[in-house]
Design a protein around this motif. Structure first.
Motif, PDB file in Angstrom:
ATOM      1  N   ALA A  46       9.801   8.939  -5.555  1.00  0.00           N
ATOM      2  CA  ALA A  46       9.324   8.276  -6.772  1.00  0.00           C
ATOM      3  C   ALA A  46       9.787   6.820  -6.735  1.00  0.00           C
ATOM      4  N   GLY A  47       8.925   5.927  -7.112  1.00  0.00           N
ATOM      5  CA  GLY A  47       9.265   4.512  -7.134  1.00  0.00           C
ATOM      6  C   GLY A  47       9.132   3.811  -5.791  1.00  0.00           C
ATOM      7  N   ALA A  48       8.666   4.535  -4.766  1.00  0.00           N
ATOM      8  CA  ALA A  48       8.507   3.901  -3.447  1.00  0.00           C
ATOM      9  C   ALA A  48       7.458   2.798  -3.502  1.00  0.00           C
ATOM     10  N   LEU A  49       6.425   3.013  -4.312  1.00  0.00           N
ATOM     11  CA  LEU A  49       5.406   1.988  -4.528  1.00  0.00           C
ATOM     12  C   LEU A  49       5.636   1.362  -5.898  1.00  0.00           C
ATOM     13  N   THR A  50       5.607   0.045  -5.960  1.00  0.00           N
ATOM     14  CA  THR A  50       5.762  -0.603  -7.262  1.00  0.00           C
ATOM     15  C   THR A  50       4.519  -0.392  -8.116  1.00  0.00           C
ATOM     16  N   THR A  51       3.349  -0.393  -7.469  1.00  0.00           N
ATOM     17  CA  THR A  51       2.079  -0.129  -8.141  1.00  0.00           C
ATOM     18  C   THR A  51       1.196   0.649  -7.176  1.00  0.00           C
ATOM     19  N   ASP A  82      -1.737  17.695   6.038  1.00  0.00           N
ATOM     20  CA  ASP A  82      -0.388  18.247   5.999  1.00  0.00           C
ATOM     21  C   ASP A  82       0.312  17.862   4.702  1.00  0.00           C
ATOM     22  N   PHE A  83       1.268  18.687   4.312  1.00  0.00           N
ATOM     23  CA  PHE A  83       2.074  18.410   3.130  1.00  0.00           C
ATOM     24  C   PHE A  83       2.919  17.173   3.390  1.00  0.00           C
ATOM     25  N   ALA A  84       2.921  16.235   2.460  1.00  0.00           N
ATOM     26  CA  ALA A  84       3.708  15.012   2.607  1.00  0.00           C
ATOM     27  C   ALA A  84       4.309  14.650   1.255  1.00  0.00           C
ATOM     28  N   ILE A  85       5.460  13.990   1.290  1.00  0.00           N
ATOM     29  CA  ILE A  85       6.098  13.548   0.057  1.00  0.00           C
ATOM     30  C   ILE A  85       6.459  12.075   0.174  1.00  0.00           C
ATOM     31  N   LEU A  86       6.664  11.455  -0.958  1.00  0.00           N
ATOM     32  CA  LEU A  86       7.062  10.054  -1.026  1.00  0.00           C
ATOM     33  C   LEU A  86       8.009   9.937  -2.205  1.00  0.00           C
ATOM     34  N   ALA A 110      -9.306   4.673  15.855  1.00  0.00           N
ATOM     35  CA  ALA A 110      -9.409   6.046  15.356  1.00  0.00           C
ATOM     36  C   ALA A 110      -9.497   6.136  13.838  1.00  0.00           C
ATOM     37  N   ARG A 111      -8.863   5.178  13.118  1.00  0.00           N
ATOM     38  CA  ARG A 111      -8.788   5.308  11.658  1.00  0.00           C
ATOM     39  C   ARG A 111      -8.672   3.945  10.990  1.00  0.00           C
ATOM     40  N   ILE A 112      -9.341   3.841   9.860  1.00  0.00           N
ATOM     41  CA  ILE A 112      -9.274   2.640   9.036  1.00  0.00           C
ATOM     42  C   ILE A 112      -8.862   3.078   7.633  1.00  0.00           C
ATOM     43  N   ARG A 113      -7.921   2.358   7.057  1.00  0.00           N
ATOM     44  CA  ARG A 113      -7.521   2.610   5.671  1.00  0.00           C
ATOM     45  C   ARG A 113      -7.555   1.302   4.892  1.00  0.00           C
ATOM     46  N   VAL A 114      -8.077   1.388   3.668  1.00  0.00           N
ATOM     47  CA  VAL A 114      -8.176   0.220   2.795  1.00  0.00           C
ATOM     48  C   VAL A 114      -7.541   0.578   1.462  1.00  0.00           C
ATOM     49  N   TYR A 115      -6.733  -0.341   0.953  1.00  0.00           N
ATOM     50  CA  TYR A 115      -6.006  -0.139  -0.307  1.00  0.00           C
ATOM     51  C   TYR A 115      -6.381  -1.267  -1.269  1.00  0.00           C
ATOM     52  N   CYS A 116      -7.052  -0.930  -2.351  1.00  0.00           N
ATOM     53  CA  CYS A 116      -7.447  -1.933  -3.348  1.00  0.00           C
ATOM     54  C   CYS A 116      -6.372  -2.058  -4.415  1.00  0.00           C
ATOM     55  N   GLY A 117      -6.073  -3.293  -4.775  1.00  0.00           N
ATOM     56  CA  GLY A 117      -5.123  -3.536  -5.853  1.00  0.00           C
ATOM     57  C   GLY A 117      -3.698  -3.171  -5.519  1.00  0.00           C
ATOM     58  N   ALA A 118      -3.365  -3.050  -4.240  1.00  0.00           N
ATOM     59  CA  ALA A 118      -1.994  -2.719  -3.844  1.00  0.00           C
ATOM     60  C   ALA A 118      -1.105  -3.943  -4.026  1.00  0.00           C
ATOM     61  N   ASN A 119       0.137  -3.708  -4.368  1.00  0.00           N
ATOM     62  CA  ASN A 119       1.097  -4.781  -4.557  1.00  0.00           C
ATOM     63  C   ASN A 119       1.417  -5.418  -3.207  1.00  0.00           C
ATOM     64  N   ALA A 120       1.431  -6.735  -3.155  1.00  0.00           N
ATOM     65  CA  ALA A 120       1.686  -7.456  -1.907  1.00  0.00           C
ATOM     66  C   ALA A 120       3.084  -7.198  -1.362  1.00  0.00           C
ATOM     67  N   GLU A 121       4.035  -6.829  -2.222  1.00  0.00           N
ATOM     68  CA  GLU A 121       5.409  -6.582  -1.782  1.00  0.00           C
ATOM     69  C   GLU A 121       5.590  -5.197  -1.151  1.00  0.00           C
ATOM     70  N   ASP A 122       4.658  -4.281  -1.368  1.00  0.00           N
ATOM     71  CA  ASP A 122       4.777  -2.951  -0.780  1.00  0.00           C
ATOM     72  C   ASP A 122       4.474  -3.027   0.716  1.00  0.00           C
ATOM     73  N   SER A 123       5.311  -2.361   1.505  1.00  0.00           N
ATOM     74  CA  SER A 123       5.132  -2.415   2.957  1.00  0.00           C
ATOM     75  C   SER A 123       3.905  -1.619   3.387  1.00  0.00           C
ATOM     76  N   ALA A 124       3.354  -2.002   4.526  1.00  0.00           N
ATOM     77  CA  ALA A 124       2.203  -1.294   5.087  1.00  0.00           C
ATOM     78  C   ALA A 124       2.571   0.158   5.386  1.00  0.00           C
ATOM     79  N   GLU A 125       3.815   0.399   5.821  1.00  0.00           N
ATOM     80  CA  GLU A 125       4.257   1.758   6.135  1.00  0.00           C
ATOM     81  C   GLU A 125       4.313   2.628   4.876  1.00  0.00           C
ATOM     82  N   THR A 126       4.753   2.048   3.755  1.00  0.00           N
ATOM     83  CA  THR A 126       4.798   2.805   2.495  1.00  0.00           C
ATOM     84  C   THR A 126       3.378   3.135   2.042  1.00  0.00           C
ATOM     85  N   LEU A 127       2.456   2.192   2.184  1.00  0.00           N
ATOM     86  CA  LEU A 127       1.059   2.468   1.846  1.00  0.00           C
ATOM     87  C   LEU A 127       0.486   3.559   2.743  1.00  0.00           C
ATOM     88  N   GLU A 128       0.839   3.533   4.020  1.00  0.00           N
ATOM     89  CA  GLU A 128       0.384   4.569   4.946  1.00  0.00           C
ATOM     90  C   GLU A 128       0.925   5.942   4.526  1.00  0.00           C
TER      91      GLU A 128
END
Length: 135
Positions: free
Chosen positions: A105-110, A99-103, A71-89
């Motif tokens: 601050a600091g959840a992603l290192t980069t 929909d309105f979503a929040i994350l 159903a869906r494909i997502r690609v993240y360029c230059g994402a930090n290897a330590e960031d979890s797939a769920e955080t990137l999602e």
């Protein structure tokens, strides 16, 4: 940037390093959609794959991480290897979601320097099927 093929609607951000659309990102997304289509006859709708790829045609030398399902494909360029797939999602939900979503601050290192989402389009009824449906 938004574009469609016969099977998907693509939405991509501009590269934060170049300020332009990334052709290497689009090329990788097309390859993943083709791989998912090839796998479709032998997989279920729950099939998912994660991975990463070096974008060799990217002048900046980015590594792209991806998560793909039918159903869906997502690609993240230059994402930090330590960031979890769920955080990137979660981050992509903020960027691409309706929909309105929040994350927190600091959840992603980069933050990713560019991202892409490809949503599968609903199959269109064939001309033959459409003609068989009574009006």
């Amino acid at each position: 940037m938004i574009w469609k093929t016969h099977t998907h609607e693509f939405t991509a951000t501009l590269c934060q390093k170049t300020g332009k659309p990334c052709p290497a990102l689009a090329q990788l997304a097309r390859a993943i959609t083709q791989a998912m289509a090839a796998a479709q006859p032998v997989t279920t709708n729950e099939f998912e794959m994660d991975g990463s790829s070096q974008l060799s045609h990217c002048g900046e030398g980015c590594t792209a991480r991806f998560r793909a399902s039918p159903a869906r494909i997502r690609v993240y360029c230059g994402a930090n290897a330590e960031d979890s797939a769920e955080t990137l999602e979660d981050y992509a939900d903020m960027m691409f979601g309706a929909d309105f979503a929040i994350l927190p601050a600091g959840a992603l290192t980069t933050a990713p320097c560019a991202m892409l989402e490809a949503q599968a389009l609903a199959p269109r009824p064939s001309q033959e099927t459409a003609q068989q449906i009574p009006a």
